[in-house]
Scaffold this motif. Structure first.
Motif, PDB file in Angstrom:
ATOM      1  N   HIS A 157       0.864  -1.186   0.000  1.00 10.76           N
ATOM      2  CA  HIS A 157       0.000   0.000   0.000  1.00 10.76           C
ATOM      3  C   HIS A 157       0.895   1.229   0.000  1.00 10.76           C
ATOM      4  O   HIS A 157       1.781   1.356   0.846  1.00 10.76           O
ATOM      5  N   GLY A 158       0.651   2.132  -0.956  1.00  6.45           N
ATOM      6  CA  GLY A 158       1.485   3.325  -1.053  1.00  6.45           C
ATOM      7  C   GLY A 158       0.685   4.607  -0.986  1.00  6.45           C
ATOM      8  O   GLY A 158      -0.463   4.673  -1.441  1.00  6.45           O
ATOM      9  N   LEU A 159       1.278   5.630  -0.387  1.00  7.59           N
ATOM     10  CA  LEU A 159       0.728   6.979  -0.431  1.00  7.59           C
ATOM     11  C   LEU A 159       1.489   7.759  -1.489  1.00  7.59           C
ATOM     12  O   LEU A 159       2.721   7.661  -1.581  1.00  7.59           O
ATOM     13  N   ILE A 160       0.765   8.524  -2.287  1.00 17.83           N
ATOM     14  CA  ILE A 160       1.397   9.314  -3.333  1.00 17.83           C
ATOM     15  C   ILE A 160       0.947  10.761  -3.195  1.00 17.83           C
ATOM     16  O   ILE A 160      -0.218  11.042  -2.940  1.00 17.83           O
ATOM     17  N   ALA A 161       1.890  11.687  -3.318  1.00 20.39           N
ATOM     18  CA  ALA A 161       1.579  13.107  -3.181  1.00 20.39           C
ATOM     19  C   ALA A 161       2.279  13.877  -4.283  1.00 20.39           C
ATOM     20  O   ALA A 161       2.879  13.298  -5.183  1.00 20.39           O
ATOM     21  N   GLY A 162       2.226  15.194  -4.170  1.00 25.57           N
ATOM     22  CA  GLY A 162       2.806  16.030  -5.203  1.00 25.57           C
ATOM     23  C   GLY A 162       1.710  16.490  -6.136  1.00 25.57           C
ATOM     24  O   GLY A 162       0.540  16.598  -5.764  1.00 25.57           O
ATOM     25  N   ALA A 163       2.078  16.782  -7.383  1.00 20.80           N
ATOM     26  CA  ALA A 163       1.075  17.146  -8.373  1.00 20.80           C
ATOM     27  C   ALA A 163       0.144  15.957  -8.575  1.00 20.80           C
ATOM     28  O   ALA A 163       0.503  14.816  -8.300  1.00 20.80           O
ATOM     29  N   ALA A 164      -1.086  16.238  -9.049  1.00 16.32           N
ATOM     30  CA  ALA A 164      -2.036  15.153  -9.263  1.00 16.32           C
ATOM     31  C   ALA A 164      -1.379  14.072 -10.114  1.00 16.32           C
ATOM     32  O   ALA A 164      -0.917  14.341 -11.221  1.00 16.32           O
ATOM     33  N   PRO A 165      -1.297  12.846  -9.606  1.00 18.68           N
ATOM     34  CA  PRO A 165      -0.566  11.798 -10.323  1.00 18.68           C
ATOM     35  C   PRO A 165      -1.226  11.440 -11.648  1.00 18.68           C
ATOM     36  O   PRO A 165      -2.459  11.350 -11.729  1.00 18.68           O
TER      37      PRO A 165
END
Length: 546
Positions: free
Chosen positions: A301-309
């Motif tokens: 399970h991963g969290l992703i952030a930054g600009a909309a992927p």
């Protein structure tokens, strides 16, 4: 007015304790002393050992006179010492300032000066950088601690004390100094914000405690997760995950630098269950040679952030076994303080349909009061129509104390009783926030904020530049990178190589433009450069119609 519930029902030590994430470590060390806390290369620690090491180091710092209100900085990658400092420094009553490894010496010197750092912990890989930075300081130089790493080839010592020596000499019976007030500062983090001047974001024990628990809920961590440190711990204190993994009695699998082959090896060797990172990290994994796919891939399970992927990243991550949850936040809200909460039925959708939903910035973290889009003029929420643009704002306990030594910026950030992110967005019919335009001066490249104003300031110093503007240009590796639009002075010449070389001389590599477009810049009748036109020319996700 008489209220019987306020009579003889006061706070006392039996019924009220200030919230602090330091309590997570004490509890886990007592309940799960023999469980593994940290893995790094061939080193392993238990939670009892981690608690002991942190107390010893805190005692050493206290013996040096470190106290409440003092700043202790760290220039370290994701190694065990960086994890331990998130507990040891506040145990001594001090404030931890984690330094961005990607900055140049001048930027580091500014932060050490502005934060009045009394101590800085240094990895040998960055000793030359810190040595140069301290020569540029105007405040008294901090005491330097070397943090040796047997996994590193090269580097050198420049400090007066070595980390392990301090731990050995520390007092194992030291009693941690919990804050008398949960509003006390726990960390100082610098962000460029919407101008080129760095601002020191001050966060408190209460917010760190609550966001750590929110991470557990938003990321579905459960008990005893195995967390791989692909996210830099220097970035918003690793989104509070050093404290999050302590409350869950999980395992911190440390990783010195992002290497896809190494990441896959660690996932397989240690049974990694969770990770976090910017789109660039997942994109590197998706495109790594030999990446296991389909049923052969291990579920993470991963969290992703930054600009909309991009949809391709979300779908690609699923193909290698990583199910992503999109989170959104800023340094001022401890990292992520909103997330795209999944709804029943989403797993039944096509990969593309699911990706379109999960790209949204979403709803408040479980312990954050609110995130929404507000008209900054009226301070009223915009309608849930997915079209009316306003400013994304936060409110709640997971919001910073303010900016260090910058009362004006703090006042502006909290105008109207909300924290103003500077990001423009809408709210859809489901009540989920969707960012339409990042703040006009910020480019998010590989998860790091870059102020376009700072880059433009450098461009304007070039002798041939008349006007300059920097916007985000989509990039398959970094998500987005700076692109410079330059209008030259009459009678002068300059090539793209000239401009790029000049920027690299005056800026860290990740802040330097990756492309230059020459020509007359579009302007309003008052001479203001129309950046939205430039965004449209490079296909920036920031481009809007007005």
């Amino acid at each position: 007015m008489f209220n019987p519930y306020n009579i003889d029902l006061d706070k006392n030590p039996a019924n009220f304790q200030p919230l602090t994430p330091l309590s997570f470590l004490a509890r886990t060390a007592a309940v799960y002393p023999h469980l593994t806390s940290v893995i790094y290369e061939d080193r392993r620690f238990t939670w009892a050992e981690t608690y002991d090491r942190c107390r010893r180091l805190a005692s050493y710092l206290a013996a040096l006179g470190i106290k409440e209100g003092d700043t202790v900085a760290a220039m370290l990658p994701n190694v065990p010492a960086m994890h331990e400092l998130h507990f040891a420094v506040p145990m001594a009553g001090a404030v931890l300032n984690t330094l961005n490894l990607r900055l140049d010496a001048a930027s580091i010197a500014f932060q050490l000066d502005h934060g009045s750092a009394r101590i800085v912990f240094v990895d040998p890989e960055f000793s030359d950088l810190i040595a140069e930075a301290t020569t540029l300081m105007t405040e008294p130089k901090p005491l330097i601690f070397d943090v040796d790493d047997m996994a590193l080839d090269g580097g050198k010592r420049i400090g007066e004390v070595e980390y392990e020596t301090a731990i050995v000499q520390g007092n194992p019976q030291f009693v941690p100094r919990y804050p008398e007030d949960e509003w006390n500062a726990i960390a100082l983090s610098y962000t460029s914000g919407t101008t080129g001047n760095p601002k020191g974001v001050v966060t408190h024990h209460r917010g760190a405690y609550l966001n750590a628990v929110s991470n557990v809920l938003a990321a579905n961590l459960g008990r005893h997760p195995i967390y791989l440190w692909t996210l830099p711990m220097f970035h918003c204190n690793g989104w509070c995950f050093p404290w999050t993994i302590a409350v869950t009695a999980g395992i911190n699998v440390c990783l010195r630098r992002v290497d896809p082959a190494k990441i896959f090896d660690l996932i397989a060797e240690h049974g990694v269950t969770h990770m976090s990172g910017a789109p660039i990290v997942y994109n590197a994994l998706i495109n790594a040679p030999g990446a296991a796919r389909g049923n052969a891939a291990r579920s993470v399970h991963g969290l992703i952030a930054g600009a909309a992927p991009p949809v391709a990243v979300l779908a690609g991550a699923e193909s290698i076994g990583i199910k992503l949850t999109h989170v959104y936040g800023l340094t001022e809200v401890y990292g992520p303080a909103a997330f795209c909460a999944a709804q029943p039925g989403w797993d039944d959708l096509s990969a593309d349909g699911r990706a379109q939903l999960t790209r949204r910035q979403g709803v408040p973290y479980p312990l954050q009061e609110a995130v929404t889009v507000i008209d900054p003029e009226t301070m009223q929420p915009v309608p849930r129509d997915g079209e009316t643009i306003g400013e994304v704002m936060f409110r709640g306990n997971i919001v910073m104390k303010g900016y260090l030594r910058n009362a004006n910026a703090t006042r502006d950030a909290f105008a109207g009783g909300w924290f103003h992110t500077g990001d423009l967005g809408v709210v859809d019919e489901d009540g989920y926030v969707i960012i339409k335009d990042r703040s006009k001066d910020i480019i998010i490249s590989g998860g790091e904020n870059i102020s376009s104003v700072e880059v433009e300031d450098v461009l304007y110093k070039h002798p041939a530049v008349l006007f300059a503007a920097v916007v985000a240009k989509p990039d398959p590796k970094w998500g987005e990178v700076p692109c410079a639009f330059v209008e030259l002075k009459p009678g002068t010449t300059a090539t793209e190589a000239d401009i790029l070389g000049y920027c690299r001389e005056h800026l860290p590599g990740f802040k330097s433009p990756k492309a230059v477009v020459f020509g007359e810049l579009p302007k309003t009748s008052t001479g203001k450069i129309q950046k939205f036109v430039l965004r449209g020319k490079v296909g920036s996700a920031k481009a809007i119609s007005a």
